[in-house]
Design an enzyme around this catalytic site. Structure first.
Site, mmCIF file in Angstrom:
data_model
loop_
_atom_site.group_PDB
_atom_site.id
_atom_site.type_symbol
_atom_site.label_atom_id
_atom_site.label_comp_id
_atom_site.label_asym_id
_atom_site.label_seq_id
_atom_site.Cartn_x
_atom_site.Cartn_y
_atom_site.Cartn_z
ATOM 1 N N ASP A 1 0.891 -1.151 -0.007
ATOM 2 C CA ASP A 1 0.117 0.026 0.224
ATOM 3 C C ASP A 1 1.154 1.314 0.070
ATOM 4 O O ASP A 1 2.032 1.248 0.389
ATOM 5 C CB ASP A 1 -1.036 -0.020 1.184
ATOM 6 C CG ASP A 1 -2.132 0.742 1.057
ATOM 7 O OD1 ASP A 1 -2.183 1.561 0.163
ATOM 8 O OD2 ASP A 1 -3.005 0.339 1.920
ATOM 9 N N ASP B 1 -10.751 2.349 -3.445
ATOM 10 C CA ASP B 1 -11.244 1.974 -2.267
ATOM 11 C C ASP B 1 -12.691 2.140 -2.129
ATOM 12 O O ASP B 1 -13.349 1.762 -1.182
ATOM 13 C CB ASP B 1 -10.714 2.918 -1.099
ATOM 14 C CG ASP B 1 -9.224 2.635 -0.566
ATOM 15 O OD1 ASP B 1 -8.909 1.639 -0.916
ATOM 16 O OD2 ASP B 1 -8.574 3.522 0.168
HETATM 17 C C1 DGJ Z 1 -5.905 2.081 1.846
HETATM 18 C C2 DGJ Z 1 -6.234 0.655 0.983
HETATM 19 O O1 DGJ Z 1 -6.712 1.113 -0.315
HETATM 20 C C3 DGJ Z 1 -7.132 -0.049 1.839
HETATM 21 O O2 DGJ Z 1 -7.585 -1.131 0.968
HETATM 22 C C4 DGJ Z 1 -6.627 -0.549 3.164
HETATM 23 O O3 DGJ Z 1 -5.398 -1.305 3.029
HETATM 24 C C5 DGJ Z 1 -6.232 0.696 4.067
HETATM 25 N N1 DGJ Z 1 -5.192 1.847 3.286
HETATM 26 C C6 DGJ Z 1 -5.401 0.254 5.179
HETATM 27 O O4 DGJ Z 1 -4.840 1.517 5.871
#
Ligand code: DGJ
Length: 727
Positions: A479, A549
């Site tokens: 990430d 997301d």
């Molecule tokens: C952002 C990501 O896109 C989410 O899926 C998740 O992993 C969060 N970060 C965790 O902090």
């Protein structure tokens, strides 16, 4: 041979199955671009160099005999700054005298089978019998700088990859101020520019607009690809549509500050430049040093946007995504993020695994929150030690229990980041990016680690390697939840600070390369707060990327359709979540246009929902090959159609078709027939649900009857999935 050179006319022709690209070496060894378009057999093309008339305001090199020659009007193969061409230039070098006059002339060339790798950078790859590469050497006689222009032709895909290497073969240092990977001079402005803009939770929104006189374009300044613009553009003839007309796609294999610049000149000719953004770039080259640009990939299609996308999908599946997982079936996963956020411990995850196993899910991914004292997003990034207190045991024990349920185990990392409240930051505050004397701004309460520094990368690699090597980890989600600000560091000398952003990207690539090389069995999924770094550079290291997301299935339609313009659906992370917008069936239909997985608390599913999930899992396996290796046809555009989003996968041999309709709004009294695409007109296709059979010709010309589907109470009133198999 796809690449030919005629020594008499000094014409280079680069042919794919559907396109021709041509340029020539002209008087005084100028490299003049001639043509890029549908495939043509002709070799007499030199007249195409005259696109404007040389009036007295067009500078003319007195050594050139041709009175019509002026760089101000000619199409150039790789345009240079400050030598008489007043359009935006692809290449600009500040020489030892301080001026930026840049003048590259042809020296030599060679044609080689296959494709050389690009040092330190992700790029497409090919075996010797899969592609051919032309390397053209050009030189600036005053600075001595040499440039090697690389063109790799992927004939079967209608594609070409371009990049360049600059070598300071002179005796004094020079500074590269602009190094675009691609310059393309087109003879007309009869194009629409289509690209993808967006923001967090709304990535990949398509925008299409006619080219205008003057400059237009888009870029990233965030130090990373960003949610705001994707390094992809299509130039479409104005009459081109989804399945018809000329489409020219350009995709940059890069994950940092980029720029796509299009300038339409006074004669209505268009110049497209794509590469590292010059706005935040300057690279110092001492004698003997060299610089490799990222690669730009061009695809040409006469089958509209759809044809262009399918060519990109095949090319990237076969020649960009690498490693053990490139062609291996991916495990169906459930991710803990939307199921629990930071609120989990080991026993809860084991419960998830137990429930997931019942449903047929194959891997549990433990997302953010397992390390240091990470109980929320204010702390602990950089402290990649397992929080055994939180997990209520060791990671080994937890993984063992998950494995005992029959599930693989995956884990989350954010390797480039550091929280001010972390042991790593307390020990090495100078490892966070900040220009000398500045205070670093926070983004999601965190700072960015200076990936230009080898000791920083070593530290993170060692921390990660310790956990990965001691535990049975099958998958990593990488990430990256903020962009760069206050760029700079105290390590690079002042004259090299312009290298910072690109060095950051090279550092990230280096770390990803080390992780994937040391642990080749790991399935890597990239993510940057969703699709903030959804680019071909990342695809080289990770076969899949979390697309957004936003897991609202209706919102996801436009996000995934946008991403599919360039990226294969097999690379698009897509999960069924607990989002209440639609029922489970629609959520699954949408996630099926991607890697497919779950992101919800499986303990909260009702018995009926569990049965539905089991059926979806069965569908995942049933349609895996068709979706991952088939051809995508986007039938309606969810940004334009008021009611339906329709798409279809067709197997490469045209014997199987999976059609999906998601109803975004229910129409009243609407004649619901949809014409399918990409079928064999002579084959007979049987609807696997009703047993009815139609010819491919009928389904493509008259269409499939959807009226019953939409009036009958389909499972949740929002989607229809139809599977056809040809006899
Ligand atoms: C952002 C990501 O896109 C989410 O899926 C998740 O992993 C969060 N970060 C965790 O902090």
């Amino acid at each position: 041979m796809p690449i030919t050179f005629d020594p008499t006319s000094r014409l280079f022709k680069l042919d794919t199955d559907c396109s021709t690209y041509a340029f020539m070496v002209y008087e005084e060894n100028y490299l003049v671009h001639l043509y890029y378009g549908p495939k043509i057999p002709d070799t007499s093309l030199s007249h195409l160099m005259y696109r404007g008339w040389n009036d007295s305001f067009g500078p003319h090199n007195p050594q050139v005999q041709d009175p019509r020659f002026s760089l101000a009007f000619m199409p150039q193969e790789y345009s240079c700054a400050n030598s008489g061409d007043y359009r935006a230039s692809a290449f600009e070098v500040r020489g030892p005298a301080g001026d930026t006059v840049t003048d590259l002339r042809y020296v030599s060339h060679r044609i080689i089978p296959g494709k050389p790798a690009l040092a330190g950078l992700p790029a497409t790859f090919a075996q010797e019998d899969e592609a051919e590469t032309l390397e053209v050497e050009a030189q600036d006689s005053v600075t001595g700088l040499k440039v090697f222009l690389l063109y790799t032709v992927f004939a079967r895909h209608g594609a070409m990859a371009r990049s360049l290497r600059a070598e300071n073969a002179g005796t004094a240092p020079v500074d590269l101020e602009r190094v675009y990977s691609l310059c393309l001079d087109l003879p007309t402005m009869d194009y629409d520019l289509l690209h993808l803009y967006g923001r967090w939770n709304k990535e990949n929104t398509t925008v299409r607009q006619a080219l205008q006189h003057g400059s237009q374009g888009f870029q990233s300044r965030q130090g990373m690809t960003s949610h705001n613009n994707n390094p992809f553009a299509a130039l479409l003839r104005q009459d081109a549509s989804e399945e018809q007309g000329e489409a020219l796609g350009v995709s940059l294999v890069y994950s940092g500050n980029f720029s796509f610049e299009i300038e339409v000149d006074t004669f209505g000719c268009s110049r497209l430049l794509a590469g590292i953004s010059p706005a935040s770039f300057r690279w110092h080259l001492e004698p003997g040093e060299s610089f490799q640009s990222p690669e730009a990939v061009m695809v040409f299609s006469q089958q509209g946007l759809g044809g262009m996308s399918r060519a990109f999908h095949r090319l990237y599946r076969e020649h960009l995504i690498r490693g053990q997982w490139a062609n291996k079936k991916r495990p169906l996963l459930i991710n803990s993020w939307e199921a629990a956020y930071f609120d989990f411990d080991g026993p809860k995850l084991v419960e998830f695994a137990k429930e997931a196993k019942e449903l047929g899910i194959e891997m549990l991914v433990m997302d953010d929150g397992w390390f240091g004292n990470r109980c929320d997003d204010f702390r602990a990034l950089g402290d990649w030690q397992v929080n055994e207190e939180k997990l209520k045991g060791s990671l080994q024990d937890l993984i063992q229990q998950v494995n005992d349920q029959g599930l693989l185990f995956g884990i989350w990392y954010e390797p480039e980041m550091v929280s001010p409240d972390s042991n790593l930051y307390r020990a090495h505050p100078d490892w966070a990016i900040t220009a000398p004397g500045r205070t670093g701004s926070l983004g999601r309460n965190q700072l960015v680690l200076d990936m230009t520094r080898p000791e920083v990368r070593d530290n993170i690699f060692q921390q990660m390697a310790e956990v990965i090597s001691q535990n049975n980890i099958a998958y990593i989600k990488w990430d990256c939840n903020r962009n760069i600000s206050e760029a700079g560091n105290a390590i690079l000398p002042p004259q090299r600070q312009g290298e910072f952003f690109h060095r950051y990207v090279l550092g990230v690539y280096d770390l990803m390369d080390r992780i994937t090389t040391a642990f080749p069995h790991i399935l890597l999924e990239n993510c940057s707060g969703g699709g903030g770094r959804f680019d071909p550079g990342m695809l080289y290291y990770s076969p899949q990327i979390w697309t957004s997301d936003n897991t609202d299935p209706i919102e996801r339609l436009t996000i995934q359709f946008g991403a599919s313009l360039c990226y294969p659906v097999s690379s698009m992370g897509a999960h069924v979540s607990a989002n209440p917008r639609t029922g489970l069936a629609t959520k699954a239909a949408v996630a099926m246009m991607g890697t497919f997985g779950y992101e919800l608390d499986p303990r909260k599913l009702t018995p009926e929902e569990k049965e539905a999930v089991k059926a979806q899992v069965a569908d995942y396996h049933k349609y895996y090959d068709l979706i991952h290796n088939g051809d995508l046809y986007r039938i309606t555009d969810p940004t334009l159609d008021p009611f339906f989003c329709d798409w279809e996968f067709v197997s490469p041999d045209q014997t199987e078709v999976l059609f999906t309709r998601v109803m975004m709004r229910r129409p009243i009294n609407f004649f619901q027939v949809q014409r399918l695409r990409g079928l064999d007109p002579d084959k007979l296709y049987t609807d696997q649900e009703t047993g009815e059979t139609w010819s491919g010709a009928f389904l493509m010309s008259a269409g499939v009857d959807l009226s019953l589907c939409s009036w009958a109470p389909v499972e949740d009133g929002h989607c229809v999935v139809k599977h056809f198999v040809a006899q």
